[in-house]
Design an enzyme around this catalytic site. Structure first.
Site, PDB file in Angstrom:
ATOM      1  N   ALA A 170       0.823  -1.213   0.000  1.00 34.60           N
ATOM      2  CA  ALA A 170       0.000   0.000   0.000  1.00 34.60           C
ATOM      3  C   ALA A 170       0.851   1.255   0.000  1.00 34.60           C
ATOM      4  CB  ALA A 170      -0.922  -0.007   1.215  1.00 34.60           C
ATOM      5  N   THR A 171       2.055   1.160   0.526  1.00 39.41           N
ATOM      6  CA  THR A 171       2.960   2.314   0.474  1.00 39.41           C
ATOM      7  C   THR A 171       3.183   2.692  -0.992  1.00 39.41           C
ATOM      8  OG1 THR A 171       4.031   1.673   2.531  1.00 39.41           O
ATOM      9  CG2 THR A 171       5.297   3.110   1.061  1.00 39.41           C
ATOM     10  N   GLN A 190      -6.495  -0.263   6.540  1.00 37.59           N
ATOM     11  CA  GLN A 190      -6.956  -0.781   7.841  1.00 37.59           C
ATOM     12  C   GLN A 190      -8.446  -1.115   7.833  1.00 37.59           C
ATOM     13  OE1 GLN A 190      -5.088  -1.594  10.382  1.00 37.59           O
ATOM     14  NE2 GLN A 190      -3.139  -0.701   9.732  1.00 37.59           N
ATOM     15  N   SER A 240      -3.634  -3.300   1.028  1.00 38.48           N
ATOM     16  CA  SER A 240      -2.458  -4.089   1.392  1.00 38.48           C
ATOM     17  C   SER A 240      -2.918  -5.482   1.815  1.00 38.48           C
ATOM     18  CB  SER A 240      -1.727  -3.412   2.545  1.00 38.48           C
ATOM     19  OG  SER A 240      -0.588  -4.144   2.883  1.00 38.48           O
ATOM     20  N   ALA A 241      -2.297  -6.522   1.259  1.00 36.78           N
ATOM     21  CA  ALA A 241      -2.752  -7.885   1.557  1.00 36.78           C
ATOM     22  C   ALA A 241      -2.455  -8.299   2.993  1.00 36.78           C
ATOM     23  CB  ALA A 241      -2.092  -8.871   0.588  1.00 36.78           C
ATOM     24  N   HIS A 242      -1.280  -7.868   3.499  1.00 35.92           N
ATOM     25  CA  HIS A 242      -0.870  -8.427   4.801  1.00 35.92           C
ATOM     26  C   HIS A 242      -1.650  -7.877   5.985  1.00 35.92           C
ATOM     27  CE1 HIS A 242       1.831  -5.250   6.673  1.00 35.92           C
ATOM     28  NE2 HIS A 242       1.809  -4.797   5.435  1.00 35.92           N
ATOM     29  N   THR A 290       7.451  -7.518 -13.404  1.00 33.36           N
ATOM     30  CA  THR A 290       6.829  -8.843 -13.451  1.00 33.36           C
ATOM     31  C   THR A 290       5.936  -9.042 -12.239  1.00 33.36           C
ATOM     32  OG1 THR A 290       8.703  -9.695 -14.663  1.00 33.36           O
ATOM     33  CG2 THR A 290       7.317 -11.327 -13.554  1.00 33.36           C
ATOM     34  N   CYS A 309       5.837   1.355  12.205  1.00 32.14           N
ATOM     35  CA  CYS A 309       7.028   2.048  11.706  1.00 32.14           C
ATOM     36  C   CYS A 309       7.548   3.088  12.666  1.00 32.14           C
ATOM     37  CB  CYS A 309       6.747   2.668  10.355  1.00 32.14           C
ATOM     38  SG  CYS A 309       5.059   3.116  10.113  1.00 32.14           S
TER      39      CYS A 309
HETATM   40  N1  PLP Z   1      -1.607   2.806   5.160  1.00 34.33           N
HETATM   41  C1  PLP Z   1      -2.011   2.477   6.395  1.00 34.33           C
HETATM   42  C2  PLP Z   1      -3.222   3.134   6.967  1.00 34.33           C
HETATM   43  C3  PLP Z   1      -1.302   1.528   7.125  1.00 34.33           C
HETATM   44  O1  PLP Z   1      -1.712   1.201   8.340  1.00 34.33           O
HETATM   45  C4  PLP Z   1      -0.159   0.937   6.540  1.00 34.33           C
HETATM   46  C5  PLP Z   1       0.665  -0.021   7.308  1.00 34.33           C
HETATM   47  O2  PLP Z   1       0.855   0.116   8.499  1.00 34.33           O
HETATM   48  C6  PLP Z   1       0.212   1.307   5.246  1.00 34.33           C
HETATM   49  C7  PLP Z   1      -0.537   2.256   4.579  1.00 34.33           C
HETATM   50  C8  PLP Z   1       1.379   0.705   4.547  1.00 34.33           C
HETATM   51  O3  PLP Z   1       1.037  -0.552   4.069  1.00 34.33           O
HETATM   52  P1  PLP Z   1       2.145  -1.523   3.423  1.00 34.33           P
HETATM   53  O4  PLP Z   1       2.774  -2.231   4.558  1.00 34.33           O
HETATM   54  O5  PLP Z   1       1.385  -2.449   2.522  1.00 34.33           O
HETATM   55  O6  PLP Z   1       3.078  -0.669   2.665  1.00 34.33           O
END
Ligand code: PLP
Length: 403
Positions: A73-74, A181, A201-203, A239, A325
């Site tokens: 997602a970043t 989230q 984000s999948a994880h 890829t 983070c």
């Molecule tokens: N956006 C939000 C609201 C998040 O909580 C997070 C991860 O903590 C991210 C983005 C980043 O996601 P990713 O780990 O897939 O880069």
């Protein structure tokens, strides 16, 4: 024994059903979906397209071509912001957001600011909910994007997506939401909520790490971050991470089907935790909104105690003080600061992120553990002693020290 995991905002374990469906694509089905001349490529492509459809279903998107797979997602957030700016013809374009966004939005904007992009922070209330009038007041001819998250990763606050989307639509401004989230916990519908871009984000929803997606509504364009093989309609070269994408698809399918039952179950646990803490331990406060919050989030401050100390004392539980983070530094949370939580309370906060593995018994044990350790730490706390003597601890100097 491993601690009981209650940090589901940081990441989630892989659902066994997700792992199972991924495995063949790490082994025999290793083809590159861009290889159109043989069966290896065809098998991979078919599976990727099925995963795309699963993401479409989760979001109620209209067209599989609107889903772009990314690495996280970043990346999706960076793509939207930088990609929208790159195509904009406006001088000093403005982007409207809020101060409690994830760093993947705020730090991207900071970088863009150096290129003349202007960040406009809409007002938020004490719960972190955006003020809709403030958004309206900020819109002008130079506004190129509104980016407001669906749910906050620290305090769980839910934003009024549909109202924001409506405002954006009325002003013909694209609306992006970071829904990382929220997905799998609350319903997010790109049609009803008038969302033009959405990050996944999948994880964070029991899928694998290192894979995400961007919903990109048909008719909207962004410049790519990466140049190369032109995969994903040229928007995201590279890829494809086939096993990851297949895992993301399955996680999306499960997230959509589990939505009501699991969210209700976890909401009950969350309320048991919040009410238990507030009733049993004095001088505790809930950060964020009492009801307009993620069903799995509780963020609580335990006055006169450092959150880090309480976490160390409650070793049987894996929890954190804030976002994954930023919790390595002992800076107080910028999210709590932005909603006006005083430093002393911000330093004494813990984020509980509940998930599928948590049970009522876990919460009972957690409440007992918290009650016992809060009392023990307060008995040793100079701050508590100062407060008992009538000294205002909010005036106490807090450093921005590192471990
Ligand atoms: N956006 C939000 C609201 C998040 O909580 C997070 C991860 O903590 C991210 C983005 C980043 O996601 P990713 O780990 O897939 O880069």
């Amino acid at each position: 024994m491993k601690p009981i995991y209650m940090d589901h905002h940081a990441t989630t374990p892989l659902d066994p059903r997700v792992l199972e469906i991924m495995l063949p694509y790490l082994q025999e089905h290793f083809g590159n979906p861009s290889s159109s001349t043989h069966i290896y490529g065809e098998i991979a492509k078919k599976a990727v397209e099925a995963a795309r459809e699963q993401v479409v279903q989760l979001l109620n998107a209209q067209n599989p071509a609107e889903i772009i797979f990314t690495s996280c997602a970043t990346e999706s957030n960076n793509m939207v912001l930088k990609g929208a700016v790159a195509l904009s013809k406006v001088e000093n374009p403005e982007i409207i957001t809020i101060a409690t966004e994830h760093k993947a939005i705020l730090d991207t904007l900071k970088r863009l600011n150096r290129q003349g992009v202007v960040t406009r922070l809409a007002k938020i209330d004490k719960y972190g909910i955006v003020d809709l009038d403030s958004i309206k007041e900020m819109i002008n001819d130079r506004t190129i994007l509104i980016t407001i998250q669906a749910a906050n990763s620290e305090i769980g606050t839910l934003q009024p997506l549909r109202s924001i989307g409506q405002i954006a639509k009325e002003h013909n401004i694209p609306f992006h939401t970071d829904a990382v989230q929220a997905l799998g916990k609350i319903k997010v519908d790109v049609e009803k909520d008038h969302i033009d871009f959405l990050s996944i984000s999948a994880h964070k929803m029991y899928g694998p790490k290192g894979v995400g997606a961007l919903y990109l509504r048909k008719g909207h364009r962004i410049a790519p971050l990466l140049d190369g093989g032109g995969q994903e309609r040229g928007v995201r070269s590279g890829t494809l991470n086939v096993p990851g994408i297949i895992g993301l698809g399955k996680a999306a399918e499960i997230a959509g089907s589990d939505l009501t039952g699991e969210a209700d179950r976890v909401r009950q646990l969350r309320d048991m935790l919040i009410n238990g803490v507030l009733e049993r331990i004095d001088q505790t406060t809930l950060n964020g909104h009492p009801t307009l919050r993620l069903p799995n989030n509780a963020n609580l401050s335990f006055s006169y105690i450092e959150g880090e100390s309480l976490i160390l004392a409650c070793k049987a539980f894996a929890v954190s003080t804030g976002s994954a983070c930023s919790s390595e530094t002992l800076k107080s949370s910028y999210v709590l600061k932005a909603i006006g939580v005083p430093d002393s309370l911000a330093h004494s906060s813990i984020r509980f992120g509940l998930g599928k593995s948590n049970t009522k018994e876990d919460i009972t044990l957690l409440l007992d553990t918290l009650e016992k350790n809060v009392k023990r730490l307060r008995d040793m706390s100079p701050l508590y002693e100062m407060a008992q003597q009538g000294i205002d601890v909010d005036k106490f100097e807090w450093g921005e020290h590192k471990h």
